[in-house]
Design a protein around this motif. Sequence first.
Motif, PDB file in Angstrom:
ATOM      1  N   PHE A   1      21.328 -17.270   9.007  1.00 43.43           N
ATOM      2  CA  PHE A   1      21.729 -17.790   7.698  1.00 43.43           C
ATOM      3  C   PHE A   1      23.168 -17.443   7.316  1.00 43.43           C
ATOM      4  N   SER A   2      23.908 -16.820   8.236  1.00 45.23           N
ATOM      5  CA  SER A   2      25.258 -16.376   7.890  1.00 45.23           C
ATOM      6  C   SER A   2      26.160 -17.501   7.400  1.00 45.23           C
ATOM      7  N   GLY A   3      26.024 -18.690   7.963  1.00 48.56           N
ATOM      8  CA  GLY A   3      26.920 -19.780   7.569  1.00 48.56           C
ATOM      9  C   GLY A   3      26.569 -20.438   6.246  1.00 48.56           C
ATOM     10  N   VAL A   4      25.344 -20.217   5.761  1.00 45.25           N
ATOM     11  CA  VAL A   4      24.901 -20.980   4.583  1.00 45.25           C
ATOM     12  C   VAL A   4      24.569 -20.116   3.365  1.00 45.25           C
ATOM     13  N   ALA A   5      24.481 -18.799   3.548  1.00 46.91           N
ATOM     14  CA  ALA A   5      24.107 -17.921   2.432  1.00 46.91           C
ATOM     15  C   ALA A   5      25.332 -17.206   1.885  1.00 46.91           C
ATOM     16  N   ASP A   6      25.346 -16.973   0.567  1.00 43.99           N
ATOM     17  CA  ASP A   6      26.407 -16.146  -0.017  1.00 43.99           C
ATOM     18  C   ASP A   6      26.096 -14.667   0.179  1.00 43.99           C
ATOM     19  N   TYR A   7      24.803 -14.328   0.163  1.00 41.77           N
ATOM     20  CA  TYR A   7      24.372 -12.989   0.571  1.00 41.77           C
ATOM     21  C   TYR A   7      23.001 -13.117   1.221  1.00 41.77           C
ATOM     22  N   ILE A   8      22.639 -12.123   2.009  1.00 40.91           N
ATOM     23  CA  ILE A   8      21.328 -12.130   2.667  1.00 40.91           C
ATOM     24  C   ILE A   8      20.596 -10.849   2.287  1.00 40.91           C
ATOM     25  N   THR A   9      19.314 -10.989   1.903  1.00 39.75           N
ATOM     26  CA  THR A   9      18.507  -9.825   1.537  1.00 39.75           C
ATOM     27  C   THR A   9      17.532  -9.485   2.650  1.00 39.75           C
ATOM     28  N   VAL A  10      17.540  -8.223   3.031  1.00 39.29           N
ATOM     29  CA  VAL A  10      16.568  -7.703   3.988  1.00 39.29           C
ATOM     30  C   VAL A  10      15.391  -7.183   3.170  1.00 39.29           C
ATOM     31  N   ASN A  11      14.272  -7.883   3.266  1.00 42.08           N
ATOM     32  CA  ASN A  11      13.100  -7.520   2.469  1.00 42.08           C
ATOM     33  C   ASN A  11      12.108  -6.744   3.324  1.00 42.08           C
ATOM     34  N   ILE A  12      12.049  -5.432   3.079  1.00 38.92           N
ATOM     35  CA  ILE A  12      11.100  -4.591   3.821  1.00 38.92           C
ATOM     36  C   ILE A  12      10.075  -4.012   2.856  1.00 38.92           C
ATOM     37  N   SER A  13       9.902  -4.691   1.718  1.00 45.31           N
ATOM     38  CA  SER A  13       9.094  -4.092   0.656  1.00 45.31           C
ATOM     39  C   SER A  13       7.920  -4.941   0.212  1.00 45.31           C
ATOM     40  N   SER A  14       7.623  -6.025   0.927  1.00 42.88           N
ATOM     41  CA  SER A  14       6.436  -6.793   0.559  1.00 42.88           C
ATOM     42  C   SER A  14       5.192  -6.018   0.969  1.00 42.88           C
ATOM     43  N   PRO A  15       4.215  -5.882   0.038  1.00 41.48           N
ATOM     44  CA  PRO A  15       2.991  -5.163   0.393  1.00 41.48           C
ATOM     45  C   PRO A  15       1.997  -6.039   1.146  1.00 41.48           C
ATOM     46  N   ASN A  16       2.338  -7.314   1.374  1.00 42.84           N
ATOM     47  CA  ASN A  16       1.337  -8.264   1.863  1.00 42.84           C
ATOM     48  C   ASN A  16       1.422  -8.592   3.346  1.00 42.84           C
ATOM     49  N   THR A  17       2.340  -7.954   4.050  1.00 43.00           N
ATOM     50  CA  THR A  17       2.371  -8.038   5.509  1.00 43.00           C
ATOM     51  C   THR A  17       2.061  -6.627   6.004  1.00 43.00           C
ATOM     52  N   PRO A  18       0.888  -6.442   6.626  1.00 42.04           N
ATOM     53  CA  PRO A  18       0.466  -5.076   6.976  1.00 42.04           C
ATOM     54  C   PRO A  18       1.544  -4.324   7.763  1.00 42.04           C
ATOM     55  N   GLY A  19       1.854  -3.119   7.299  1.00 44.21           N
ATOM     56  CA  GLY A  19       2.799  -2.263   8.014  1.00 44.21           C
ATOM     57  C   GLY A  19       4.268  -2.532   7.721  1.00 44.21           C
ATOM     58  N   LEU A  20       4.568  -3.639   7.015  1.00 42.60           N
ATOM     59  CA  LEU A  20       5.979  -3.993   6.809  1.00 42.60           C
ATOM     60  C   LEU A  20       6.745  -2.889   6.085  1.00 42.60           C
ATOM     61  N   ARG A  21       6.096  -2.312   5.071  1.00 45.55           N
ATOM     62  CA  ARG A  21       6.815  -1.307   4.276  1.00 45.55           C
ATOM     63  C   ARG A  21       7.070  -0.013   5.050  1.00 45.55           C
ATOM     64  N   ASN A  22       6.430   0.124   6.221  1.00 47.76           N
ATOM     65  CA  ASN A  22       6.761   1.282   7.065  1.00 47.76           C
ATOM     66  C   ASN A  22       8.226   1.265   7.483  1.00 47.76           C
ATOM     67  N   LEU A  23       8.844   0.084   7.418  1.00 51.00           N
ATOM     68  CA  LEU A  23      10.271  -0.003   7.770  1.00 51.00           C
ATOM     69  C   LEU A  23      11.141   0.761   6.782  1.00 51.00           C
ATOM     70  N   GLN A  24      10.553   1.169   5.641  1.00 50.72           N
ATOM     71  CA  GLN A  24      11.300   1.997   4.693  1.00 50.72           C
ATOM     72  C   GLN A  24      11.244   3.471   5.084  1.00 50.72           C
ATOM     73  N   ALA A  25      10.374   3.805   6.031  1.00 47.61           N
ATOM     74  CA  ALA A  25      10.123   5.218   6.349  1.00 47.61           C
ATOM     75  C   ALA A  25      11.287   5.834   7.114  1.00 47.61           C
ATOM     76  N   LYS A  26      11.306   7.170   7.076  1.00 47.87           N
ATOM     77  CA  LYS A  26      12.359   7.930   7.756  1.00 47.87           C
ATOM     78  C   LYS A  26      12.384   7.571   9.243  1.00 47.87           C
ATOM     79  N   GLY A  27      13.567   7.316   9.755  1.00 48.74           N
ATOM     80  CA  GLY A  27      13.691   6.946  11.168  1.00 48.74           C
ATOM     81  C   GLY A  27      13.653   5.435  11.329  1.00 48.74           C
ATOM     82  N   GLU A  28      12.625   4.805  10.784  1.00 49.71           N
ATOM     83  CA  GLU A  28      12.479   3.342  10.908  1.00 49.71           C
ATOM     84  C   GLU A  28      13.588   2.611  10.142  1.00 49.71           C
ATOM     85  N   LEU A  29      13.834   3.078   8.922  1.00 46.84           N
ATOM     86  CA  LEU A  29      14.848   2.417   8.093  1.00 46.84           C
ATOM     87  C   LEU A  29      16.224   2.546   8.749  1.00 46.84           C
ATOM     88  N   GLU A  30      16.529   3.745   9.216  1.00 48.21           N
ATOM     89  CA  GLU A  30      17.833   3.976   9.835  1.00 48.21           C
ATOM     90  C   GLU A  30      17.989   3.065  11.062  1.00 48.21           C
TER      91      GLU A  30
END
Length: 343
Positions: free
Chosen positions: A157-186
Amino acid sequence: MLFKLARPVIFALDPERAHRLSIAGLKALPGRAAPAAGPLATEVAGLQFPNPVGMAAGYDKDGEVPDALMGLGFGFAEIGSITPLPQPGNPKPRLFRLVQDRAVINRMGFNNGGMDAAFARLARRKRDGSGVLGVNVGANKDAADRVADYVTGITRFSGVADYITVNISSPNTPGLRNLQAKGELEALLEAIAAARQPETPPVFLKVAPDLESGDHERIVRAALDNGIAALIVSNTTISRPSLQSADAGEAGGLSGAPLKALALSQLRRFREIAGDTLPLVGVGGIATAEDAWERIRAGASLVQLYSAAVYRGPGIARYITRGLERLMRADGFASIAEAVGSE
Ligand SMILES: Cc1cc2nc3c(=O)[nH]c(=O)nc-3n(C[C@H](O)[C@H](O)[C@H](O)COP(=O)(O)O)c2cc1C
């Protein structure tokens, strides 16, 4: 006014059907220009926003109506979440109005038409208005490599978006929010930083409100270390403050009025830690100009909403921006930027 009359009819419909109808309605609307830059204009992450009030992700998941949303007075529209491959999301019903609570519970699960379809649609867009387009990206439910899905989204989406949001906080995809955890987020943010190209727009990170003490410092550090341009606080909550409505027990993420206090306190915490080194986008339970103003005074450079549009209808953006202008003047501020974090 018109919406007030129509609301009982709209609310008699299944919420997902009402949502589809509203998108169809916006598509059919004659094109209106995005708001012009006026007293509420503000710069964040190098982008010029005509006003600080945006439509949050999840309303226009496939990027069908971003310009119509800006025509309603939103200074920016964030489409998505979009995943690399199309996916159907969770079984229905998966969207619930909690009318007595002025809230919504959803467990949509990133239903969307995939990146190819959204990209093609956005590439056809005439980019002549003053509004800002955010594209919110997610990972497919059964992705073998979720980090790779985010990198794909940013590249795509780099050519068409003014900004891009990385969404790792939806509770509705199992395990997705683990990407916020220590190590995973980094690891995620490092991979995104490594994939950065000269044409990559600013990347925002959207976090959950369900955080523990210590998470905030770690998230801010990882964001600053990896060139994240802003933090969006927050997504829906899996917590359940006391609720009145019959559907209060449904699984999923809660948004709207009952999220307001939590989202505000998380924003304050992030502001305490980040000061003005990392712009914040305040979202969660914002329904009035007073709510938006409170969030800005607490440290938000921009605000977003979704649930309040369900209850107050398409006039919500103008209703809030008009009130914001009044509040800004009454409190003696010459600009939104000046008021950010001034409480
Ligand atoms: C039906 C629905 C779908 C949503 N889908 C997404 C999504 O796909 N991606 C995302 O980042 N946030 C999504 N959200 C969260 C909103 O963007 C926002 O963070 C949250 O609803 C809190 O704001 P509000 O109280 O103004 O609704 C969704 C919210 C709702 C109500």
